[in-house]
Scaffold this motif. Structure first.
Motif, PDB file in Angstrom:
ATOM      1  N   GLU A 140      -2.295   5.798  -8.329  1.00 24.65           N
ATOM      2  CA  GLU A 140      -1.596   6.709  -9.224  1.00 24.65           C
ATOM      3  C   GLU A 140      -0.074   6.617  -9.095  1.00 24.65           C
ATOM      4  OE1 GLU A 140      -3.357  10.630  -8.644  1.00 24.65           O
ATOM      5  OE2 GLU A 140      -5.350   9.754  -8.476  1.00 24.65           O
ATOM      6  N   SER A 141       0.444   6.862  -7.885  1.00 23.14           N
ATOM      7  CA  SER A 141       1.907   6.948  -7.740  1.00 23.14           C
ATOM      8  C   SER A 141       2.601   5.641  -8.089  1.00 23.14           C
ATOM      9  CB  SER A 141       2.279   7.335  -6.303  1.00 23.14           C
ATOM     10  OG  SER A 141       1.655   8.531  -5.929  1.00 23.14           O
ATOM     11  N   THR A 183       1.785   3.336 -10.204  1.00 19.01           N
ATOM     12  CA  THR A 183       1.515   2.799 -11.541  1.00 19.01           C
ATOM     13  C   THR A 183       2.784   2.148 -12.108  1.00 19.01           C
ATOM     14  OG1 THR A 183      -0.130   4.506 -11.956  1.00 19.01           O
ATOM     15  CG2 THR A 183       0.794   3.427 -13.890  1.00 19.01           C
ATOM     16  N   ASN A 232       4.258  -0.473 -10.912  1.00 20.55           N
ATOM     17  CA  ASN A 232       4.874  -1.326  -9.906  1.00 20.55           C
ATOM     18  C   ASN A 232       4.102  -2.625  -9.722  1.00 20.55           C
ATOM     19  OD1 ASN A 232       7.097  -0.005  -7.854  1.00 20.55           O
ATOM     20  ND2 ASN A 232       5.887   1.572  -8.891  1.00 20.55           N
ATOM     21  N   ILE A 285       9.508  -1.726  -7.863  1.00 25.80           N
ATOM     22  CA  ILE A 285      10.314  -0.627  -8.400  1.00 25.80           C
ATOM     23  C   ILE A 285      10.557   0.421  -7.323  1.00 25.80           C
ATOM     24  CG2 ILE A 285      10.634   0.977 -10.307  1.00 25.80           C
ATOM     25  CD1 ILE A 285       8.434  -0.429 -11.834  1.00 25.80           C
ATOM     26  N   LEU A 286       9.485   0.858  -6.708  1.00 26.01           N
ATOM     27  CA  LEU A 286       9.639   1.922  -5.712  1.00 26.01           C
ATOM     28  C   LEU A 286      10.340   1.452  -4.460  1.00 26.01           C
ATOM     29  CD1 LEU A 286       7.231   4.758  -4.915  1.00 26.01           C
ATOM     30  CD2 LEU A 286       8.310   3.562  -3.040  1.00 26.01           C
ATOM     31  N   HIS A 330      -9.040   9.188 -17.547  1.00 21.00           N
ATOM     32  CA  HIS A 330      -9.147   7.746 -17.494  1.00 21.00           C
ATOM     33  C   HIS A 330      -8.524   7.305 -16.176  1.00 21.00           C
ATOM     34  CE1 HIS A 330      -8.536   3.531 -18.812  1.00 21.00           C
ATOM     35  NE2 HIS A 330      -7.410   3.649 -18.137  1.00 21.00           N
ATOM     36  N   LEU A 374       1.291  -1.214 -18.399  1.00 20.76           N
ATOM     37  CA  LEU A 374       1.082   0.232 -18.359  1.00 20.76           C
ATOM     38  C   LEU A 374      -0.059   0.659 -19.280  1.00 20.76           C
ATOM     39  CD1 LEU A 374       4.805   1.395 -18.239  1.00 20.76           C
ATOM     40  CD2 LEU A 374       3.071   1.779 -16.470  1.00 20.76           C
ATOM     41  N   CYS A 425      -3.144   2.689 -17.819  1.00 18.13           N
ATOM     42  CA  CYS A 425      -3.281   4.081 -18.264  1.00 18.13           C
ATOM     43  C   CYS A 425      -4.335   4.259 -19.348  1.00 18.13           C
ATOM     44  CB  CYS A 425      -1.949   4.605 -18.792  1.00 18.13           C
ATOM     45  SG  CYS A 425      -0.666   4.603 -17.531  1.00 18.13           S
ATOM     46  N   GLY A 463      11.077   8.402  -4.077  1.00 14.64           N
ATOM     47  CA  GLY A 463       9.865   7.634  -4.297  1.00 14.64           C
ATOM     48  C   GLY A 463       8.686   8.025  -3.418  1.00 14.64           C
ATOM     49  N   PRO A 502       5.580  10.002  -2.402  1.00  8.43           N
ATOM     50  CA  PRO A 502       4.697  10.883  -3.187  1.00  8.43           C
ATOM     51  C   PRO A 502       4.265  12.140  -2.430  1.00  8.43           C
ATOM     52  CG  PRO A 502       3.485   8.949  -2.444  1.00  8.43           C
ATOM     53  CD  PRO A 502       4.902   8.772  -1.957  1.00  8.43           C
ATOM     54  N   LYS A 529       2.556  15.000  -4.733  1.00  7.79           N
ATOM     55  CA  LYS A 529       1.143  14.673  -4.974  1.00  7.79           C
ATOM     56  C   LYS A 529       0.301  14.945  -3.724  1.00  7.79           C
ATOM     57  CE  LYS A 529       0.021  11.256  -8.041  1.00  7.79           C
ATOM     58  NZ  LYS A 529      -1.088  11.761  -8.867  1.00  7.79           N
ATOM     59  N   ALA A 533      13.705   3.713  -7.462  1.00 11.03           N
ATOM     60  CA  ALA A 533      12.715   4.496  -6.718  1.00 11.03           C
ATOM     61  C   ALA A 533      12.443   5.802  -7.438  1.00 11.03           C
ATOM     62  CB  ALA A 533      13.203   4.759  -5.297  1.00 11.03           C
ATOM     63  N   SER A 541      10.430   5.182 -10.529  1.00 14.04           N
ATOM     64  CA  SER A 541       9.040   4.894 -10.179  1.00 14.04           C
ATOM     65  C   SER A 541       8.245   6.193 -10.038  1.00 14.04           C
ATOM     66  CB  SER A 541       8.988   4.086  -8.880  1.00 14.04           C
ATOM     67  OG  SER A 541       7.656   3.845  -8.499  1.00 14.04           O
ATOM     68  N   LEU A 576       7.745   7.659 -13.441  1.00 17.26           N
ATOM     69  CA  LEU A 576       6.724   6.892 -14.138  1.00 17.26           C
ATOM     70  C   LEU A 576       5.319   7.267 -13.657  1.00 17.26           C
ATOM     71  CD1 LEU A 576       6.159   4.659 -16.151  1.00 17.26           C
ATOM     72  CD2 LEU A 576       6.473   2.987 -14.318  1.00 17.26           C
ATOM     73  N   GLY A 577       5.170   7.466 -12.345  1.00 15.55           N
ATOM     74  CA  GLY A 577       3.882   7.904 -11.805  1.00 15.55           C
ATOM     75  C   GLY A 577       3.446   9.223 -12.436  1.00 15.55           C
ATOM     76  N   ALA A 592       2.408   8.563 -15.982  1.00 13.16           N
ATOM     77  CA  ALA A 592       1.109   7.879 -15.993  1.00 13.16           C
ATOM     78  C   ALA A 592      -0.031   8.861 -15.743  1.00 13.16           C
ATOM     79  CB  ALA A 592       1.093   6.758 -14.959  1.00 13.16           C
ATOM     80  N   ASP A 593       0.180   9.827 -14.848  1.00 16.05           N
ATOM     81  CA  ASP A 593      -0.855  10.832 -14.599  1.00 16.05           C
ATOM     82  C   ASP A 593      -1.198  11.578 -15.889  1.00 16.05           C
ATOM     83  OD1 ASP A 593      -1.268  10.312 -11.958  1.00 16.05           O
ATOM     84  OD2 ASP A 593      -0.123  12.009 -11.188  1.00 16.05           O
ATOM     85  N   LYS A 639      -3.132   9.242 -18.261  1.00 19.67           N
ATOM     86  CA  LYS A 639      -4.523   9.032 -17.871  1.00 19.67           C
ATOM     87  C   LYS A 639      -5.378  10.263 -18.155  1.00 19.67           C
ATOM     88  CE  LYS A 639      -3.153   5.890 -14.179  1.00 19.67           C
ATOM     89  NZ  LYS A 639      -2.852   5.841 -12.741  1.00 19.67           N
TER      90      LYS A 639
END
Lengths: 440, 440
Positions: free
Chosen positions: A146-147, A149, A151, A292-293, A328, B30, B34, B137, B139, B142, B307, B310, B313-314, B317-318, B321
């Motif tokens: 997840e985190s 994504t 990269n 990226i991260l 998803h 992506l 996703c 960066g 997580p 989360k 970072a 990223s 983006l995570g 993406a969550d 999804k």
């Protein structure tokens, strides 16, 4: 509040019993956090009479995990039996085929059947969650899936076996032999009666194969891993490493190279002042390097009933918070049809530094001869030194320690063959790869 | 494949530009991960003419972020402008009131208005994601919000300001003054022209207040944090710490105690062989101690355009999804109505070890007098020593260093007042708290 999430748990060992206890004791707290209660409605285990210290009176009892997975009116099937074969495999498959979400802590099952099971999960719109399968309580699956994504991962590596890390730490801190530390680990319950699977690196390899798939978007290739355990590591190695500013850890490493993906598990020297070098005892650590991260390192408990149950619970909670059919989240980060084939990089082409310890007879010219064989193979040396004791008996073999700059595995192997043919070696040479964590 | 996820980005600084570039360059990757494409359809920034190195031709341009949030046909509003006030506050609020998901990297906004915004998000069934707001960066949001579900957290602490950690690391490694290291950090872009917010600990406090809410299920109390910056730390402190086996880090710590929750940001001595002590430079680290999982430590980049992008983006993406309205993920781990009031533990009742450095005139009996004042206040000493130079001029003041066992802040303050009243002190005493990470 939404309807309760109904779960069935197969396997009531340490992790299963912990999970059941937590679900009962924290029922209200979990309902608040998840927006719906989580109800244990079915369990499967072999021995119904055993006292597990938890109240199972409200759950329907199945003797057969496959029957539970196939018949019970559950939303989530939690598989905590372990093992790549049955009943784990058939029960997980049966649950997914019914479109029931699965949470499992079973690394062996995933290493062997993960992609097939992920495919069924996708077809049926079910989730397959397995945070507890790798590095116990460390949320590395979530981080990768997840985190990170978006990269592109270049390397993932870590200390993923508590037994090995406990033994190596104890050898270093107390100057004891491998055998003595293994026995102590067995006494404390950190090692199995038959510790082969842990100390030979197979357990780490299973976990690594799962991380590799997630990190690189490839099919799982658990049988295609270069494997070296820690049984061969002596106190002499650990002390020589310390003198050179390194510590020895059993690492699993997966790395993108020009010729494919390197997957390897072996004793590794890491710089003493790196963060991962400070990870001691049964603790695990996983690092991920991505474009990226940057680099992310996670450290935490790799095993134990509670830590594992916590990871299982996190997976269940993720399902509770989502709504049926609402997410998803492909099990291995991308749909199984979009996973790339795994292309193995040959170990011979591995590039890195090497520590080489040789025992040689005390003869003039040996030192120069060894250095010569290194040069012939284009191996550039960081250091070469003779370990001498305060009082050196000329009849005793001498220890020579070499540390190379980055070179190729093939060159090192060739040089060793040449050195062996000279006849001055006593016993087998010790070769330990050096891994450099990114500078923090 | 599902419909595209349409996003609008407000703020096109370093992070915003990185995010836009990644969304364009990795569009296909992506979409695979996703299960649907992510389309940037609107942006808001002040200067339309500025070259940001990315193609914005397909996005609708808004001069006003609030207009973007209120009018654009988007699924996700990404707020990267920063600041607790407008336009960040009004635009995020406007988006949430429309039921549009929000992703933000804005710690100041959340520290001030987080609970209000979370409440609106819940009412409207929108997600409020903010992984990038704390420790870049890493997580950690989360981990606290999802992975640790069901756990009761006892302590969360970390290195959350790269500027301070860079300065402290450089002071230690190169023996330079605070001022010299700050200037170097400014030259390298690691510190602002006006560094006050970082070096006085306010930035860490904002981040800590968010972690506290997530970890303990309480309302955010960003103004209720004990705060001490690093401007007062001298090379002498760092060297004395090293001699005693410690390193000095600026930590933010939130801890459950019998009398409430302690939130504090201050320079802290951590044991040299702890994992967190090895976290150098601009790198961040956050540790969470909880009752089921145990201790989890995460180390990674705490800032930087990529970072941070990223992490943003995570979060996007969550959302991609999940499916609209499909998830129950309260912004602070539980519904805002279920958050408990924050009860502050008084700093006077803090318990821990202390490092105390005193400069005293060289007079017989001073040593005994200091020890006496400690004993009077029931402070048990781990060590007391006089730092003497090779050649000691009797006219020069002497340095005395004390390290206490766990004691109360109130006792230490009382002892210091008594010592000050004796008249042998030169300058102000230095007091640095000691924090013990859980043993790994």
């Amino acid at each position: 509040m939404a309807d309760a999430l109904k779960i069935g748990v197969a396997g009531l060992g340490t992790v299963g019993a912990s999970l059941v206890r937590i679900l009962q004791e924290r029922h209200e707290m979990l309902a608040t956090t998840c927006g719906r209660p989580i109800e244990l409605i079915a369990v499967a285990a072999r021995d119904r009479t055993k006292d597990r210290g938890v109240d199972l009176s409200k759950a329907v009892w199945f003797e057969d995990a496959v029957a539970l997975a196939s018949e019970a009116e559950i939303d989530v099937f939690v598989e905590l039996m372990g093992g790549a074969g049955d009943p784990a495999y058939s029960s997980v498959k049966a649950a997914l085929e019914r479109g029931i979400h699965v949470v499992t802590a079973n690394k062996a099952l995933l290493a062997k059947h993960g992609i097939e099971l992920a495919g069924i999960a996708e077809e049926q719109g079910a989730l397959l969650n397995y945070e507890a399968a790798v590095a116990g309580g460390i949320p590395v699956i979530k981080a990768l899936r997840e985190s990170l994504t978006g990269n592109t991962v270049s390397r993932v590596y870590g200390i993923m076996n508590g037994t090995c890390n406990y033994i190596l730490t104890k050898m270093e801190k107390e100057g004891l032999t491998f055998k003595a530390c293994l026995e102590e680990a067995q006494r404390l319950g950190y090692a199995e009666a038959d510790p082969t699977f842990d100390i030979e690196g197979n357990d780490t390899a299973h976990k690594l194969s799962i991380l590799t798939s997630l990190a690189f978007g490839t099919a799982i290739a658990a049988d295609d891993i270069y494997l070296e355990g820690i049984t061969n590591i002596s106190i002499e190695d650990i002390q020589a490493a310390a003198d050179l500013g390194y510590r020895i850890k059993l690492l699993g490493v997966a790395q993108r190279t020009d010729s494919g993906i390197e997957q390897r598990v072996h004793p590794t020297m890491v710089p003493h002042d790196s963060v991962i070098a400070q990870v001691d005892g049964v603790t695990n650590a996983v690092a991920v390097e991505s474009d990226i991260l940057g680099e992310l390192l996670m450290v935490g408990p790799g095993a134990g009933g509670n830590a594992t149950a916590s990871a299982v619970l996190g997976d269940i909670a993720d399902i509770a918070k989502s709504r049926p059919g609402a997410q998803h989240v492909p099990a291995f980060g991308r749909p199984t049809t979009a996973l790339m084939p795994y292309k193995r990089a040959r170990m011979q082409s591995h590039e890195g530094g090497y520590f080489i310890r040789l025992k040689v007879v005390d003869r003039t010219g040996v030192f120069a001869n060894i250095a010569g064989h290194m040069a012939e193979n284009d191996i550039s040396l960081e250091s070469i030194m003779q370990h001498s004791k305060h009082y050196a008996d000329p009849a005793e073999p001498k220890t020579i320690i070499l540390v190379t700059h980055a070179t190729h595995e093939a060159s090192v192997r060739k040089a060793i063959v040449s050195i062996k043919s000279e006849g001055y070696l006593v016993g087998e040479p010790q070769v330990i790869r050096i891994e450099r964590p990114k500078d923090w």
